[in-house]
Design an enzyme around this catalytic site. Sequence first.
Site, short mmCIF file in Angstrom:
data_model
loop_
_atom_site.label_atom_id
_atom_site.label_comp_id
_atom_site.label_asym_id
_atom_site.label_seq_id
_atom_site.Cartn_x
_atom_site.Cartn_y
_atom_site.Cartn_z
N GLY A 197 0.85 -1.10 0.21
CA GLY A 197 0.00 0.33 0.37
C GLY A 197 0.97 1.42 -0.27
N GLN B 193 3.02 9.98 1.39
CA GLN B 193 4.33 8.92 1.84
C GLN B 193 5.34 9.85 0.24
OE1 GLN B 193 2.31 4.67 2.51
NE2 GLN B 193 4.07 5.59 3.74
N CYS C 274 5.96 -0.33 7.50
CA CYS C 274 5.34 0.89 6.57
C CYS C 274 6.58 1.46 6.14
CB CYS C 274 4.99 1.73 7.98
SG CYS C 274 4.69 3.86 7.08
N LEU C 275 6.63 1.69 4.97
CA LEU C 275 7.50 2.23 4.09
C LEU C 275 8.67 3.57 4.72
CD1 LEU C 275 6.05 0.96 0.61
CD2 LEU C 275 7.59 -0.08 1.80
N HIS D 6 -4.90 1.40 8.03
CA HIS D 6 -3.40 2.19 7.89
C HIS D 6 -2.81 3.01 7.22
CE1 HIS D 6 1.28 1.18 7.82
NE2 HIS D 6 1.01 1.49 6.94
N GLU D 7 -3.40 2.93 5.68
CA GLU D 7 -3.14 4.27 4.65
C GLU D 7 -4.02 5.26 5.46
OE1 GLU D 7 -0.99 3.66 3.16
OE2 GLU D 7 -0.72 1.65 3.34
N HIS E 257 -2.48 7.54 7.62
CA HIS E 257 -0.99 8.22 6.66
C HIS E 257 -2.52 9.94 6.42
CE1 HIS E 257 2.09 6.17 6.29
NE2 HIS E 257 1.68 5.29 6.30
#
Length: 172
Positions: free
Chosen positions: A49, A54, A97-98, A139-140, A143
């Site tokens: 994702g 990000q 998480c990236l 999660h996204e 963000h």
Amino acid sequence: MAIREILTVADHSSVLKQTSTPVEGGVTDDLRALMDDMLETMYAAPGIGLAAVQIGVPKRVIVMDLARKEEPPSPRYFVNPEIIWRSEEMATAEEGCLSVPEIYDDVERPARVHVRYLDYHGGEQVVEADGLLAVCLQHEMDHLEGVLFIDHLSRLKRERAVKKVKKVAKAA
Ligand code: K1U
Ligand code: ZN
């Protein structure tokens, strides 16, 4: 299409804390180009994702692909997603998480959510999500509010995670 830089907490925590703004005027070719870049960036990372913030674009846009390695790609696009229902039942899953690379920990969230959004073509959709889709969507969508999964952990764990990411970034 282009692979963009993914911002991390090592040096971009203030960008990642921004609240993303709604997309106005529907899904245009420019927005589709952004989503194409996001998907390519996510596949290259690799990840499952990615939220636009990000890559430094604070718009309410998410891309995702939960297909297994042996399955064909199955990209998903969520523009202006809104949670319209969440279950009282909670579930705990390990998240990564990236933007917080190499840190994984358990997070508790509602087990199921219903999300309304615009798709790649600008059509209104509602998805009834459970399992990994529910985890990844929440999660996204965090963000988009400037919230990272480590914000759900204890202060000690969060500070340790950021310190570790900064140490690894400095060494690289
Ligand atoms: O940074 C992100 O928001 C993407 C993140 C999504 C996510 C993962 C796990 C739980 C919730 C949300 C990632 O993709 S982290 C990398 C990852 O999970 C993964 C990488 C390669 C193969 C399979 C998974
Ligand atoms: Zn993330």
